[in-house]
Design a protein around this motif. Structure first.
Motif, PDB file in Angstrom:
ATOM      1  N   SER A  80      83.086  62.403 -25.814  1.00  0.00           N
ATOM      2  CA  SER A  80      82.417  61.541 -24.838  1.00  0.00           C
ATOM      3  C   SER A  80      81.822  60.303 -25.490  1.00  0.00           C
ATOM      4  CB  SER A  80      81.308  62.312 -24.119  1.00  0.00           C
ATOM      5  OG  SER A  80      80.226  62.582 -24.999  1.00  0.00           O
ATOM      6  N   SER A  82      78.812  56.904 -24.314  1.00  0.00           N
ATOM      7  CA  SER A  82      77.857  56.428 -23.305  1.00  0.00           C
ATOM      8  C   SER A  82      77.367  55.032 -23.663  1.00  0.00           C
ATOM      9  CB  SER A  82      76.660  57.382 -23.199  1.00  0.00           C
ATOM     10  OG  SER A  82      75.996  57.487 -24.440  1.00  0.00           O
ATOM     11  N   ARG A  98      73.682  63.381 -23.802  1.00  0.00           N
ATOM     12  CA  ARG A  98      75.104  63.624 -24.040  1.00  0.00           C
ATOM     13  C   ARG A  98      75.244  64.653 -25.161  1.00  0.00           C
ATOM     14  NH1 ARG A  98      78.616  61.059 -27.306  1.00  0.00           N
ATOM     15  NH2 ARG A  98      77.031  59.532 -27.871  1.00  0.00           N
ATOM     16  N   TYR A 118      75.636  67.164 -19.956  1.00  0.00           N
ATOM     17  CA  TYR A 118      75.396  65.725 -19.786  1.00  0.00           C
ATOM     18  C   TYR A 118      74.394  65.532 -18.648  1.00  0.00           C
ATOM     19  CZ  TYR A 118      79.718  65.877 -22.381  1.00  0.00           C
ATOM     20  OH  TYR A 118      80.669  66.179 -23.314  1.00  0.00           O
ATOM     21  N   ILE A 345      78.219  57.396 -18.630  1.00  0.00           N
ATOM     22  CA  ILE A 345      78.757  58.354 -19.593  1.00  0.00           C
ATOM     23  C   ILE A 345      80.208  58.620 -19.211  1.00  0.00           C
ATOM     24  CG2 ILE A 345      78.574  60.666 -20.591  1.00  0.00           C
ATOM     25  CD1 ILE A 345      75.646  60.734 -19.695  1.00  0.00           C
ATOM     26  N   VAL A 347      83.249  61.206 -20.173  1.00  0.00           N
ATOM     27  CA  VAL A 347      83.561  62.466 -20.848  1.00  0.00           C
ATOM     28  C   VAL A 347      85.060  62.696 -20.771  1.00  0.00           C
ATOM     29  CG1 VAL A 347      83.096  64.944 -20.987  1.00  0.00           C
ATOM     30  CG2 VAL A 347      81.315  63.383 -20.127  1.00  0.00           C
TER      31      VAL A 347
END
Length: 384
Positions: A80, A82, A98, A118, A345, A347
């Protein structure tokens, strides 16, 4: 739909409505497909099909319904990124979390692999509420969840997990009431996403949003709790005709669910149009699920779920970097003049970038049309 591990039925159901272009008069054909729930074909004149020239989009697909089974071997490969920007606001009231590997983060084997967590908290009335919930997120939302093996996740466990997270939101809300550093005029929206094996749980109170990309199609995993959302409007209006003023709750809040804001919820135990109860949605991830976007309303006020999914998907195919994807998503919201803080975010659920969107299947007689085109077609046929 989730079934217990002792059941061995696997099913994958796809609903399709196919429109074939023909010079014959419009005729509806009913097809007998036995147990397969496939809709019939509708043949239309070329003149009608010509009016539907903007409907071909490879992301306009119908989501498959999948029945989970112990025989399913798929597990997501999680990574991921962000990004946050203050935007035009004077203060930064967004917070986010995260965690790609909960087992490593917790330093124990309490979680199956893969497992990830998250969250996005979008504060209002000041940054204190969002900052407090983030600082205490581990004790509020992570501790107490115990999943030793992915194979032990069944329908009973998922129901318990949903109840546990609903109670966790209530506890977080009450903690803000008793926290001296947080004013009763301060609050925060909250959206969390938990991945356990191939199971995804999203709990949301407020107008942050989680969107799953399934083969290029945006699948909303949460609803925006605002007065413009009909179920919320109907719930809130039960408290009186003057509760909603110009689209705002009590002429103050843009959201109808949030943690904190105790000046609107007191006295304790009284009914209030503003509640902390989350909506919870769950999904079983498959190979078709490419990534998840979690973002505050600073993103969604300026773009649709499908727009964001298409933007991230194209970016992943260019550079396969979820951090850069999140930054580009935020930059695009700022370019579109969002008036808010912006947090996103991304993912990824695979170790590889998304595949090319499959070419449209050209069948004899014409293309497959989108849902929007079908609505136009039905309207046209009814008009005749």
């Amino acid at each position: 739909m989730v079934v217990s591990p002792d059941m061995v039925i696997e099913a994958e159901v796809t609903l399709k409505l196919r429109i074939n272009v023909s010079k014959d008069a419009a005729v509806v054909h009913q097809i007998d497909v036995g147990s397969s729930p496939v809709l019939g074909e509708v043949r239309v004149p070329d003149s009608v099909a010509a009016d539907l020239d903007a409907v071909l989009n490879c992301s306009k697909t119908v989501m498959d319904a999948v029945v989970d089974s112990p025989r399913s071997k798929y597990l997501p490969c999680i990574r991921s990124g962000s990004h946050s920007e203050i935007g035009p606001r004077r203060s930064m009231d967004d917070e986010h979390i995260r965690i790609d590997d909960l087992s490593a983060h917790a330093g124990s084997s309490n979680f199956c692999r893969p497992s990830a967590f998250y969250a996005v908290f979008d504060g209002h009335g000041g940054p204190e509420a969002a900052a407090y919930v983030k600082r205490n997120a581990e004790s509020l939302f992570i501790k107490g969840v115990f999943v030793p093996e992915a194979s032990t996740i069944d329908e009973s466990f998922l129901k318990q997990l949903e109840s546990w997270y609903r109670e966790a939101f209530f506890q977080a809300d009450d903690a803000l009431r008793t926290e001296p550093s947080v004013s009763h005029s301060c609050g925060t929206t909250a959206l969390i996403a938990l991945i356990l094996g191939r199971h995804l749980l999203v709990a949301n109170a407020g107008d942050c949003r989680a969107v799953l990309c399934r083969k290029g199609t945006a699948v909303d995993m949460s609803e925006d709790h605002r007065c413009s959302y009909l179920p919320e409007r109907e719930r809130v209006e039960k408290f009186g005709d003057d509760v909603i003023v110009d689209g705002y709750l009590k002429d103050k809040l843009a959201v109808t669910r949030a943690l904190g804001d105790w000046e609107m919820k007191l006295p304790v135990g009284s009914d209030s149009p503003l509640i902390a109860e989350p909506d919870i949605q769950q999904a079983i991830l498959t190979e078709e699920d490419e990534f998840l976007i979690i973002a505050c309303d600073g993103i969604w006020d300026k773009m649709s779920s499908q727009y964001a999914v298409s933007l991230v998907r194209q970016a992943l195919r260019r550079h396969d970097d979820p951090h850069q994807c999140a930054a580009e998503l935020v930059a695009d919201a700022l370019r579109l003049n969002t008036p808010d803080n912006v947090t996103a975010i991304v993912v990824c659920l695979s170790s590889s970038p998304p595949p090319p969107c499959p070419p449209l299947e050209q069948r004899p007689g014409g293309p497959i049309l989108s849902g929007e085109a079908l609505r136009k077609l039905r309207s046209s046929l009814e008009g005749n």
